[in-house]
Structures are given as C-alpha cells and as structure tokens.
Scaffold this active site. Structure first.
Site, PDB file in Angstrom:
ATOM      1  CB  SER A  19       0.864   4.808   6.511  1.00  0.00           C
ATOM      2  OG  SER A  19       0.425   4.976   5.329  1.00  0.00           O
ATOM      3  CB  VAL A  66      11.277  -0.868  -2.122  1.00  0.00           C
ATOM      4  CG1 VAL A  66      11.112   0.386  -0.989  1.00  0.00           C
ATOM      5  CG2 VAL A  66      10.132  -1.575  -2.093  1.00  0.00           C
ATOM      6  CE1 TYR A 156      -0.901 -10.328   5.513  1.00  0.00           C
ATOM      7  CE2 TYR A 156       0.444 -11.841   6.303  1.00  0.00           C
ATOM      8  CZ  TYR A 156       0.147 -10.491   5.858  1.00  0.00           C
ATOM      9  OH  TYR A 156       1.213  -9.584   6.254  1.00  0.00           O
ATOM     10  CE  LYS A 163       4.274  -8.263   6.140  1.00  0.00           C
ATOM     11  NZ  LYS A 163       5.147  -6.969   6.157  1.00  0.00           N
ATOM     12  CB  THR A 194      -3.324   0.792   7.088  1.00  0.00           C
ATOM     13  OG1 THR A 194      -3.306  -0.492   6.794  1.00  0.00           O
ATOM     14  CG2 THR A 194      -2.814   1.002   8.595  1.00  0.00           C
ATOM     15  CB  ALA A 196      -1.885  -2.208   3.486  1.00  0.00           C
TER      16      ALA A 196
HETATM   17  P1  NAD Z   1      -0.123   1.351   4.141  1.00  0.00           P
HETATM   18  O1  NAD Z   1      -0.951   0.969   2.909  1.00  0.00           O
HETATM   19  O2  NAD Z   1      -0.498   2.718   4.778  1.00  0.00           O
HETATM   20  O3  NAD Z   1       1.415   1.245   3.830  1.00  0.00           O
HETATM   21  C1  NAD Z   1       2.084   0.189   2.976  1.00  0.00           C
HETATM   22  C2  NAD Z   1       3.104   1.042   2.002  1.00  0.00           C
HETATM   23  O4  NAD Z   1       3.640   0.077   1.109  1.00  0.00           O
HETATM   24  C3  NAD Z   1       2.179   2.075   1.390  1.00  0.00           C
HETATM   25  O5  NAD Z   1       2.985   3.420   1.712  1.00  0.00           O
HETATM   26  C4  NAD Z   1       2.787   1.961   0.011  1.00  0.00           C
HETATM   27  O6  NAD Z   1       2.940   3.033  -0.888  1.00  0.00           O
HETATM   28  C5  NAD Z   1       4.161   1.193   0.274  1.00  0.00           C
HETATM   29  N1  NAD Z   1       4.747   0.144  -0.910  1.00  0.00           N
HETATM   30  C6  NAD Z   1       3.804  -0.799  -1.605  1.00  0.00           C
HETATM   31  N2  NAD Z   1       4.924  -1.168  -2.710  1.00  0.00           N
HETATM   32  C7  NAD Z   1       5.595  -0.472  -2.761  1.00  0.00           C
HETATM   33  C8  NAD Z   1       6.674  -0.175  -3.494  1.00  0.00           C
HETATM   34  N3  NAD Z   1       7.205  -1.004  -4.564  1.00  0.00           N
HETATM   35  N4  NAD Z   1       7.971   0.570  -3.229  1.00  0.00           N
HETATM   36  C9  NAD Z   1       7.684   1.342  -2.200  1.00  0.00           C
HETATM   37  N5  NAD Z   1       6.858   1.578  -1.154  1.00  0.00           N
HETATM   38  C10 NAD Z   1       5.829   0.478  -1.704  1.00  0.00           C
HETATM   39  O7  NAD Z   1      -0.445   0.024   5.190  1.00  0.00           O
HETATM   40  P2  NAD Z   1       0.049  -0.196   6.562  1.00  0.00           P
HETATM   41  O8  NAD Z   1      -0.952  -1.291   7.199  1.00  0.00           O
HETATM   42  O9  NAD Z   1       0.422   0.826   7.272  1.00  0.00           O
HETATM   43  O10 NAD Z   1       1.498  -1.330   6.051  1.00  0.00           O
HETATM   44  C11 NAD Z   1       2.657  -1.128   6.517  1.00  0.00           C
HETATM   45  C12 NAD Z   1       3.328  -2.353   6.909  1.00  0.00           C
HETATM   46  O11 NAD Z   1       2.763  -2.885   8.146  1.00  0.00           O
HETATM   47  C13 NAD Z   1       3.312  -3.457   5.894  1.00  0.00           C
HETATM   48  O12 NAD Z   1       4.584  -4.113   6.049  1.00  0.00           O
HETATM   49  C14 NAD Z   1       2.354  -4.358   6.515  1.00  0.00           C
HETATM   50  O13 NAD Z   1       2.423  -5.833   5.944  1.00  0.00           O
HETATM   51  C15 NAD Z   1       2.484  -4.239   7.734  1.00  0.00           C
HETATM   52  N6  NAD Z   1       1.375  -4.592   8.871  1.00  0.00           N
HETATM   53  C16 NAD Z   1       0.142  -4.049   8.693  1.00  0.00           C
HETATM   54  C17 NAD Z   1      -0.769  -4.767   9.552  1.00  0.00           C
HETATM   55  C18 NAD Z   1      -2.169  -3.970   9.264  1.00  0.00           C
HETATM   56  O14 NAD Z   1      -3.122  -4.581  10.009  1.00  0.00           O
HETATM   57  N7  NAD Z   1      -2.502  -2.973   8.774  1.00  0.00           N
HETATM   58  C19 NAD Z   1      -0.462  -5.447  10.734  1.00  0.00           C
HETATM   59  C20 NAD Z   1       0.597  -5.934  10.509  1.00  0.00           C
HETATM   60  C21 NAD Z   1       2.066  -5.501   9.584  1.00  0.00           C
HETATM   61  O1  0WE Z   2       0.357  -6.991   5.599  1.00  0.00           O
HETATM   62  C1  0WE Z   2      -0.804  -6.733   5.486  1.00  0.00           C
HETATM   63  C2  0WE Z   2      -1.490  -6.166   4.085  1.00  0.00           C
HETATM   64  C3  0WE Z   2      -0.364  -6.310   2.847  1.00  0.00           C
HETATM   65  C4  0WE Z   2      -1.141  -6.188   1.873  1.00  0.00           C
HETATM   66  C5  0WE Z   2      -2.396  -5.365   1.368  1.00  0.00           C
HETATM   67  C6  0WE Z   2      -2.891  -5.349  -0.052  1.00  0.00           C
HETATM   68  C7  0WE Z   2      -4.192  -5.015  -0.199  1.00  0.00           C
HETATM   69  C8  0WE Z   2      -4.200  -4.468  -1.663  1.00  0.00           C
HETATM   70  C9  0WE Z   2      -0.373  -6.527   0.598  1.00  0.00           C
HETATM   71  N1  0WE Z   2      -0.918  -6.629  -0.669  1.00  0.00           N
HETATM   72  C10 0WE Z   2      -2.037  -6.248  -0.973  1.00  0.00           C
HETATM   73  N2  0WE Z   2      -2.397  -6.070  -2.434  1.00  0.00           N
HETATM   74  C11 0WE Z   2      -3.419  -5.275  -2.630  1.00  0.00           C
HETATM   75  O2  0WE Z   2      -3.716  -5.498  -3.699  1.00  0.00           O
HETATM   76  N3  0WE Z   2      -1.762  -6.801   6.643  1.00  0.00           N
HETATM   77  C12 0WE Z   2      -1.069  -7.302   7.599  1.00  0.00           C
HETATM   78  C13 0WE Z   2      -2.989  -6.578   6.613  1.00  0.00           C
HETATM   79  C14 0WE Z   2      -3.709  -7.694   6.539  1.00  0.00           C
HETATM   80  O3  0WE Z   2      -3.809  -8.145   5.189  1.00  0.00           O
HETATM   81  C15 0WE Z   2      -4.670  -9.383   5.522  1.00  0.00           C
HETATM   82  C16 0WE Z   2      -4.908  -9.477   6.798  1.00  0.00           C
HETATM   83  C17 0WE Z   2      -4.314  -8.592   7.397  1.00  0.00           C
HETATM   84  C18 0WE Z   2      -4.277  -8.361   8.863  1.00  0.00           C
HETATM   85  C19 0WE Z   2      -5.214 -10.153   4.274  1.00  0.00           C
HETATM   86  C20 0WE Z   2      -5.836 -11.385   4.715  1.00  0.00           C
HETATM   87  C21 0WE Z   2      -6.109 -11.573   6.021  1.00  0.00           C
HETATM   88  C22 0WE Z   2      -5.772 -10.866   7.063  1.00  0.00           C
END
Ligand code: NAD
Ligand code: 0WE
Length: 256
Positions: A19, A66, A156, A163, A194, A196
């Site tokens: 994460s 949340v 997305y 976002k 990650t 997600a």
């Molecule tokens: P992650 O799955 O590790 O973290 C997502 C978190 O959201 C999890 O801990 C999950 O439990 C929490 N969550 C979802 N619904 C919730 C709820 N109702 N209450 C409380 N917690 C809740 O994945 P990550 O990639 O570390 O995502 C963290 C943040 O980073 C997100 O906002 C995501 O959009 C952002 N982000 C991710 C990427 C990427 O490529 N992974 C890029 C840019 C931004």
């Molecule tokens: O914010 C994100 C992903 C957040 C996310 C991921 C999931 C997967 C499982 C939100 N909701 C869900 N619901 C689910 O059921 N990112 C920035 C990572 C991400 O997600 C994409 C991306 C990238 C980068 C989705 C499509 C295209 C690019």
C-alpha cells in the site's frame, strides 16, 4: 533533529505492505512521527496489526470505514484519547465498483458514481472536519490522486471524475483550514503495483508505458512517495497548500 520529531499522525488506507499508505507510514515514522493506522474491515485487521507492530510498540490500530460517520467519530475519539492532539493526516483511500472500471464511462450507474465519490472524495472532507479540532497547533493533511483526474485514462472512468473532485476538495479545504494553519495537499502518484492497481486489466501495460515515456524513464517507488509526503508534512512544505504535486517521474508534463 528529524523532520517530523514529536508529530502525531493518523493514516487511512493501509491494507498490506504494498500500500502507498504503508510507504508513507514508514517514512513518517522514520522521520520521528508517531502514527495510528486505521483499517476498513475485519478482513484486513490481522495484516494491519502486523504492520503496526513493525512500526513500534505504541502504534494504535483503529477500525474505520470512511463511509460511516459513527466510525469516523469513534476513530478520532480514540486518537484524542491516545495522542491528545494531531499534526498529520493521510487519506490514501479509493474505491469504485469493479464494473464501473471495466465498461464505458457513459454507462456508469448512479449507484457506482455515488459510491466512488463517497469513498474516494467526500471522505476527505469528512475526515478533515473530524481532524480539525485535534490539530490545535496547525497541521498537514495529504491525499493521493492520479493523472486520470485531469486527462482521460481509458478504463479509469468514474475514478477519474472522483479524483477530479478530490483535487477540488483539496483546494476548498485548503481555503477553509488555512486560517487554522492546517495545510491540505495531494500527491498525484504514477502507477504503483498495489492491491488497488493489480487485477486492473492492462495495468502492466500502463506500468511499462510509464517506463518508456516518463522523462526519468522509470516508475516511482514507495520510498519516494514516502519522502515527498515527509517533505510536504515538514517545515519544507510550510507555505504549500491546496496543491497537487506530481510524483510520477515527470510523466505529467508530456504531450505525447
Ligand atoms: P491499496 O489497495 O493498498 O489502498 C487502498 C485502500 O483503500 C485500502 O487500504 C482499502 O482498505 C481502503 N479503502 C477502500 N474503501 C474504504 C472504505 N470504505 N473505508 C476505509 N478504507 C477504504 O492501494 P493503493 O494503490 O495504495 O491506493 C491508495 C491511494 O493511492 C488511492 O487513493 C489510490 O487512488 C491512490 N493512487 C494509487 C495509484 C496506483 O497506481 N496504485 C496511483 C495514484 C494514486
Ligand atoms: O486509483 C486507482 C485505483 C483505485 C481503485 C481500484 C479498484 C480495483 C478493485 C478503485 N476501485 C477499485 N475497485 C475494485 O473493485 N489507481 C490510480 C490505480 C489504477 O486503477 C486504474 C488505472 C490505475 C493506474 C484503472 C484503470 C486504468 C488505470
């Protein structure tokens, strides 16, 4: 003296060691802060407790979905008891129903739109409101965004719209909370592998695309995201509020 010596923080969004929130938790603790970790549901409690133990002996682990006002209230109540006050808050939470990330954006249902915005954008407002009375000495609130907020990233979809809302909420919160010396910013991260992100069709291709197109020709690490989050939370960020800072190897500047 370390950059965040004596600061106290609350972190939303640790699910496992991949994460982004975990990378930032480690960086804040390494910089001298004490943090509480919150978790969404019983399913991930054991892994979050294990991670919290690795941060040190006095790291509270608190449940908080949340989308539930009662859980937000009780989480901040517990933080008040344990810490007394608060300096840092990380919002690293996002969710949209899977089907909304697969089909065409035009087919987004009212319910998927509502859920994506509730979890991924409104929650920042609710958490900032709950944190404010504890940030008696000012504070730093940080959210995580993604490039899909400003440009179309295929699939997305509604998350990009959520976002965009998160980034606008960041600016309006910065305006409201600035007089209380509370700063509100977003890090817009490049793709990170990650929970997600995995399982999203085409994620690996996008990851490789960044490696080829970003000026730095590589993806970002959790350590780098942690270092930027530490900078923003520290004196170095003292006059920065309402901003979206890209931590993406420079990808965002490219036109092609
Ligand atoms: P992650 O799955 O590790 O973290 C997502 C978190 O959201 C999890 O801990 C999950 O439990 C929490 N969550 C979802 N619904 C919730 C709820 N109702 N209450 C409380 N917690 C809740 O994945 P990550 O990639 O570390 O995502 C963290 C943040 O980073 C997100 O906002 C995501 O959009 C952002 N982000 C991710 C990427 C990427 O490529 N992974 C890029 C840019 C931004
Ligand atoms: O914010 C994100 C992903 C957040 C996310 C991921 C999931 C997967 C499982 C939100 N909701 C869900 N619901 C689910 O059921 N990112 C920035 C990572 C991400 O997600 C994409 C991306 C990238 C980068 C989705 C499509 C295209 C690019």
């Amino acid at each position: 003296m370390a950059l965040l010596d004596g600061k106290k923080g609350i972190i939303f969004g640790v699910a496992n060691k991949r994460s982004i929130a975990w990378g930032i938790a480690r960086a804040w603790v390494d910089a001298g802060a004490q943090v509480a970790l919150t978790y969404q549901g019983e399913r991930i409690r054991p892994s979050v407790e294990e991670l919290a133990a690795a941060l040190g002996p006095r790291c509270p682990v608190i449940p908080c979905d949340v989308t539930l006002d009662e859980q937000i209230d009780s989480a901040f109540g517990e933080v008040r008891e344990r810490f007394g006050s608060l300096d840092l808050m990380l919002h690293s939470v996002a969710f949209a129903p899977r089907e909304a990330l697969e089909g065409r954006f035009v087919n987004t249902s009212r319910e998927a739109f509502r859920i994506a915005h509730d979890v991924s954008a409104y929650s920042l407002v609710a958490l900032a409101r709950a944190a404010t009375p504890l940030m008696t000495n000012g504070g730093s609130i940080l959210g995580l965004s993604y490039y899909g907020a400003e440009k179309v990233v295929p699939h997305y979809n509604v998350m990009g719209v959520a976002k965009a809302s998160l980034e606008a909420c960041t600016r309006y919160l910065a305006h409201d909370l600035g007089p209380s010396r509370i700063r509100v910013n977003c890090i817009s991260a490049g793709p990170v592998n990650t929970l997600a992100a995995r399982g999203i069709a085409g994620f690996l291709d996008m990851y490789k695309h960044y490696e080829q197109k970003a000026p730095l020709r590589r993806n970002v690490t959790l350590e780098e995201l942690g270092a930027t989050a530490t900078f923003l939370a520290s004196e170095g960020g003292a006059a920065i509020t309402g901003q979206v800072l890209y931590v993406d190897g420079g990808y965002q500047i490219m036109g092609m």
